[in-house]
Design a protein around this motif. Structure first.
Motif, PDB file in Angstrom:
ATOM      1  N   MET A 175      25.738  64.667  27.710  1.00 23.41           N
ATOM      2  CA  MET A 175      27.125  64.805  27.838  1.00 23.41           C
ATOM      3  C   MET A 175      27.526  66.181  28.361  1.00 23.41           C
ATOM      4  O   MET A 175      26.729  67.394  27.996  1.00 23.41           O
ATOM      5  CB  MET A 175      28.069  64.734  26.559  1.00 23.41           C
ATOM      6  N   THR A 176      28.210  66.302  29.491  1.00 17.37           N
ATOM      7  CA  THR A 176      28.709  67.752  30.090  1.00 17.37           C
ATOM      8  C   THR A 176      29.987  67.806  30.344  1.00 17.37           C
ATOM      9  O   THR A 176      30.766  67.040  31.221  1.00 17.37           O
ATOM     10  CB  THR A 176      27.971  67.936  31.298  1.00 17.37           C
ATOM     11  N   ASP A 177      30.799  68.784  29.581  1.00 22.89           N
ATOM     12  CA  ASP A 177      32.099  69.069  29.597  1.00 22.89           C
ATOM     13  C   ASP A 177      32.144  70.575  29.731  1.00 22.89           C
ATOM     14  O   ASP A 177      31.956  71.054  28.468  1.00 22.89           O
ATOM     15  CB  ASP A 177      32.859  68.527  28.739  1.00 22.89           C
ATOM     16  N   TYR A 178      32.701  71.073  31.056  1.00 23.34           N
ATOM     17  CA  TYR A 178      32.939  72.650  30.860  1.00 23.34           C
ATOM     18  C   TYR A 178      34.165  73.101  30.369  1.00 23.34           C
ATOM     19  O   TYR A 178      34.275  74.150  30.284  1.00 23.34           O
ATOM     20  CB  TYR A 178      32.572  72.904  32.298  1.00 23.34           C
ATOM     21  N   GLU A 179      35.061  71.988  29.843  1.00 22.38           N
ATOM     22  CA  GLU A 179      36.220  72.430  29.261  1.00 22.38           C
ATOM     23  C   GLU A 179      37.066  73.144  30.249  1.00 22.38           C
ATOM     24  O   GLU A 179      37.987  74.160  29.434  1.00 22.38           O
ATOM     25  CB  GLU A 179      35.784  73.229  27.914  1.00 22.38           C
ATOM     26  N   ARG A 180      36.807  72.760  31.370  1.00 24.78           N
ATOM     27  CA  ARG A 180      38.072  73.493  32.408  1.00 24.78           C
ATOM     28  C   ARG A 180      39.474  72.838  32.528  1.00 24.78           C
ATOM     29  O   ARG A 180      39.372  71.608  32.004  1.00 24.78           O
ATOM     30  CB  ARG A 180      37.349  73.402  33.725  1.00 24.78           C
ATOM     31  N   PRO A 181      40.362  73.629  32.728  1.00 28.17           N
ATOM     32  CA  PRO A 181      41.764  72.593  32.713  1.00 28.17           C
ATOM     33  C   PRO A 181      41.593  71.581  33.862  1.00 28.17           C
ATOM     34  O   PRO A 181      40.872  71.904  34.740  1.00 28.17           O
ATOM     35  CB  PRO A 181      42.760  73.969  33.176  1.00 28.17           C
ATOM     36  N   LEU A 182      42.217  70.713  33.637  1.00 25.91           N
ATOM     37  CA  LEU A 182      42.242  69.714  34.486  1.00 25.91           C
ATOM     38  C   LEU A 182      43.351  69.824  35.910  1.00 25.91           C
ATOM     39  O   LEU A 182      44.441  70.289  35.530  1.00 25.91           O
ATOM     40  CB  LEU A 182      42.557  68.103  34.136  1.00 25.91           C
ATOM     41  N   SER A 183      42.935  69.317  36.902  1.00 22.05           N
ATOM     42  CA  SER A 183      43.702  69.396  37.892  1.00 22.05           C
ATOM     43  C   SER A 183      43.685  68.002  38.943  1.00 22.05           C
ATOM     44  O   SER A 183      42.533  67.280  38.842  1.00 22.05           O
ATOM     45  CB  SER A 183      43.313  70.605  39.034  1.00 22.05           C
ATOM     46  N   PHE A 184      44.781  67.580  39.392  1.00 23.77           N
ATOM     47  CA  PHE A 184      44.798  66.475  40.150  1.00 23.77           C
ATOM     48  C   PHE A 184      45.475  66.506  41.430  1.00 23.77           C
ATOM     49  O   PHE A 184      46.338  67.509  41.758  1.00 23.77           O
ATOM     50  CB  PHE A 184      45.665  65.425  39.341  1.00 23.77           C
ATOM     51  N   GLY A 185      45.024  65.946  42.408  1.00 24.06           N
ATOM     52  CA  GLY A 185      45.370  65.901  43.965  1.00 24.06           C
ATOM     53  C   GLY A 185      45.293  64.469  44.499  1.00 24.06           C
ATOM     54  O   GLY A 185      44.966  63.515  44.009  1.00 24.06           O
ATOM     55  N   VAL A 186      45.817  64.642  45.678  1.00 26.20           N
ATOM     56  CA  VAL A 186      45.773  63.302  46.714  1.00 26.20           C
ATOM     57  C   VAL A 186      45.401  63.851  48.162  1.00 26.20           C
ATOM     58  O   VAL A 186      45.823  64.992  48.478  1.00 26.20           O
ATOM     59  CB  VAL A 186      47.244  62.667  46.850  1.00 26.20           C
ATOM     60  N   SER A 187      44.389  63.092  48.744  1.00 26.92           N
ATOM     61  CA  SER A 187      44.070  63.213  50.009  1.00 26.92           C
ATOM     62  C   SER A 187      44.965  62.822  50.944  1.00 26.92           C
ATOM     63  O   SER A 187      45.481  61.653  50.954  1.00 26.92           O
ATOM     64  CB  SER A 187      42.667  62.566  50.404  1.00 26.92           C
ATOM     65  N   LEU A 188      45.381  63.650  51.972  1.00 29.01           N
ATOM     66  CA  LEU A 188      46.448  63.249  52.970  1.00 29.01           C
ATOM     67  C   LEU A 188      45.843  62.736  54.472  1.00 29.01           C
ATOM     68  O   LEU A 188      44.950  63.822  54.868  1.00 29.01           O
ATOM     69  CB  LEU A 188      47.407  64.326  53.266  1.00 29.01           C
ATOM     70  N   ASP A 189      46.122  61.731  54.831  1.00 28.91           N
ATOM     71  CA  ASP A 189      45.381  61.207  56.218  1.00 28.91           C
ATOM     72  C   ASP A 189      46.093  62.177  57.418  1.00 28.91           C
ATOM     73  O   ASP A 189      47.105  62.195  57.467  1.00 28.91           O
ATOM     74  CB  ASP A 189      45.875  59.882  56.221  1.00 28.91           C
ATOM     75  N   PRO A 190      45.099  62.709  58.131  1.00 30.41           N
ATOM     76  CA  PRO A 190      45.719  63.628  58.921  1.00 30.41           C
ATOM     77  C   PRO A 190      45.816  62.710  60.370  1.00 30.41           C
ATOM     78  O   PRO A 190      46.048  63.534  61.342  1.00 30.41           O
ATOM     79  CB  PRO A 190      44.591  64.611  59.365  1.00 30.41           C
ATOM     80  N   ALA A 191      45.985  61.467  60.464  1.00 27.17           N
ATOM     81  CA  ALA A 191      46.274  60.811  61.500  1.00 27.17           C
ATOM     82  C   ALA A 191      47.636  61.138  62.191  1.00 27.17           C
ATOM     83  O   ALA A 191      48.687  61.303  61.674  1.00 27.17           O
ATOM     84  CB  ALA A 191      46.188  59.304  61.309  1.00 27.17           C
ATOM     85  N   ALA A 192      47.533  61.438  63.485  1.00 29.59           N
ATOM     86  CA  ALA A 192      48.751  61.845  64.133  1.00 29.59           C
ATOM     87  C   ALA A 192      49.825  60.905  64.154  1.00 29.59           C
ATOM     88  O   ALA A 192      51.212  61.333  64.081  1.00 29.59           O
ATOM     89  CB  ALA A 192      48.283  62.055  65.593  1.00 29.59           C
ATOM     90  N   GLN A 193      49.657  59.562  64.151  1.00 32.32           N
ATOM     91  CA  GLN A 193      50.496  58.382  64.466  1.00 32.32           C
ATOM     92  C   GLN A 193      51.336  58.330  62.983  1.00 32.32           C
ATOM     93  O   GLN A 193      52.266  57.761  63.017  1.00 32.32           O
ATOM     94  CB  GLN A 193      49.973  57.151  64.670  1.00 32.32           C
ATOM     95  N   THR A 194      50.702  58.916  61.960  1.00 30.43           N
ATOM     96  CA  THR A 194      51.468  58.956  60.668  1.00 30.43           C
ATOM     97  C   THR A 194      51.919  59.959  59.855  1.00 30.43           C
ATOM     98  O   THR A 194      52.118  59.931  58.673  1.00 30.43           O
ATOM     99  CB  THR A 194      50.744  57.786  59.793  1.00 30.43           C
ATOM    100  N   TRP A 195      52.142  61.003  60.777  1.00 35.01           N
ATOM    101  CA  TRP A 195      52.353  62.244  60.175  1.00 35.01           C
ATOM    102  C   TRP A 195      53.855  62.062  59.347  1.00 35.01           C
ATOM    103  O   TRP A 195      53.868  62.939  58.339  1.00 35.01           O
ATOM    104  CB  TRP A 195      52.134  63.419  61.175  1.00 35.01           C
ATOM    105  N   PRO A 196      54.634  61.464  59.684  1.00 31.47           N
ATOM    106  CA  PRO A 196      56.021  61.344  59.086  1.00 31.47           C
ATOM    107  C   PRO A 196      55.588  61.111  57.565  1.00 31.47           C
ATOM    108  O   PRO A 196      56.249  61.387  56.665  1.00 31.47           O
ATOM    109  CB  PRO A 196      56.868  60.429  59.848  1.00 31.47           C
ATOM    110  N   ARG A 197      54.753  59.924  57.574  1.00 31.20           N
ATOM    111  CA  ARG A 197      54.468  59.488  55.889  1.00 31.20           C
ATOM    112  C   ARG A 197      53.752  60.512  55.151  1.00 31.20           C
ATOM    113  O   ARG A 197      53.755  60.436  54.041  1.00 31.20           O
ATOM    114  CB  ARG A 197      53.540  58.011  56.251  1.00 31.20           C
ATOM    115  N   THR A 198      52.880  61.221  55.876  1.00 35.51           N
ATOM    116  CA  THR A 198      51.981  62.029  55.416  1.00 35.51           C
ATOM    117  C   THR A 198      53.004  63.349  54.609  1.00 35.51           C
ATOM    118  O   THR A 198      52.638  63.605  53.805  1.00 35.51           O
ATOM    119  CB  THR A 198      51.045  62.890  56.511  1.00 35.51           C
TER     120      THR A 198
END
Length: 299
Positions: A1-24
């Motif tokens: 088991m490996t838990d470095y006990e660091r605080p958790l962070s969460f994110g989302v990947s944004l699609d850099p497609a030019a056609q859908t940038w308003p949704r981004t």
């Protein structure tokens, strides 16, 4: 088991497609509103349908106030390290420190060559990346940068501006030499997607990083560990990666924290991004935080 006990962070990947940038843009504002920590943008400028990562991040930063940005990951062979540091520190100053700099050695040599890059491979790519990380570190710190080598010729640049908080330097890596470099020099490791580095292969990679960090007199617990997670929350036939209901996501991300050592998870939605982001932020993230806290508190 490996838990470095660091605080958790969460994110989302944004699609850099030019056609859908308003949704981004909508996704970026939704992610901030729902309390996520990171907006990640991939860097594949040789894709004709992609917006430039730094231009997109700079644009999105004007429409957000709190959430941080991550290059996931910036291609060192197409972005000279001193200029890359200038871009990162400049944006950090303009956003009040909301920049995390993820970099990689350049994993698609032929595509890099199509834009005029050198298309380094193997040991040559690793040596270039190692030298680039050292230059990045100096420039991010606002130091004077001077180096003449087969890879770089920098005549004494006085770096700046110095941002309000240090820009963390995270390295995308998959194989031994780059993982070793992450342990020796970087502030964190960015793993490729869970379909490219599956969970069963993570412990061996974490050991390489830890051994390299210890060999460089660094505490392995200080390094951030980032997992890019593609999948679908809910039923979706044929979707790649992690697919299942909320409880499966909560149990899995909890396990990947306390058993595999990750502290940061970036969602790559394999279906309806807006619906998936809402479920991730509202249902998965708080439950994972609670679950991990209970396990850590019970030790």
């Amino acid at each position: 088991m490996t838990d470095y006990e660091r605080p958790l962070s969460f994110g989302v990947s944004l699609d850099p497609a030019a056609q859908t940038w308003p949704r981004t843009l909508r996704l970026a504002r939704t992610a901030e509103h729902r309390g996520l920590d990171l907006l990640a943008v991939q860097d594949h400028p040789y894709q004709p349908g992609h917006l430039d990562a730094w231009t997109l991040i700079s644009h999105l930063s004007a429409f957000t106030d709190r959430i941080s940005f991550l290059t996931d990951v910036a291609d060192l062979q197409l972005r000279p390290p001193v200029m890359l540091a200038k871009a990162a520190t400049s944006l950090s100053v303009l956003t009040g420190g909301r920049v995390r700099l993820g970099v990689g050695g350049g994993g698609i040599p032929d595509a890099i060559a199509s834009m005029g890059g050198p298309a380094r491979r193997g040991h040559d790519m690793v040596a270039f990346a190692e030298e680039s990380l050292g230059l990045l570190r100096k420039a991010l710190n606002g130091d004077a940068v001077r180096l003449h080598s087969p890879y770089h010729s920098i005549g004494g640049y006085q770096a700046g501006p110095v941002p309000p908080r240090p820009v963390e330097l995270w390295l995308g890596a998959q194989k031994r030499r780059m993982l070793t470099l992450a342990g020796q020099q970087a502030d964190g490791w960015i793993s490729p997607l869970n379909i490219y580095v599956p969970p069963r292969e993570v412990p061996a990679r974490q050991r390489i990083i830890d051994e390299a960090a210890a060999g460089a007199d660094r505490d392995p617990r200080t390094l951030r560990r980032v997992y890019n997670v593609i999948g679908v929350i809910g039923s979706h036939g044929g979707a790649p990666g992690l697919v299942g209901d909320v409880s499966r996501w909560v149990d899995t991300l909890t396990e990947w924290t306390v058993e595999l050592g990750f502290d940061t998870f970036v969602l790559w939605p394999a279906a309806d991004p807006e619906q998936q982001l809402a479920r991730f932020a509202d249902e998965v993230v708080p439950a994972v935080r609670e679950s991990v806290a209970k396990i850590r508190g019970g030790r």
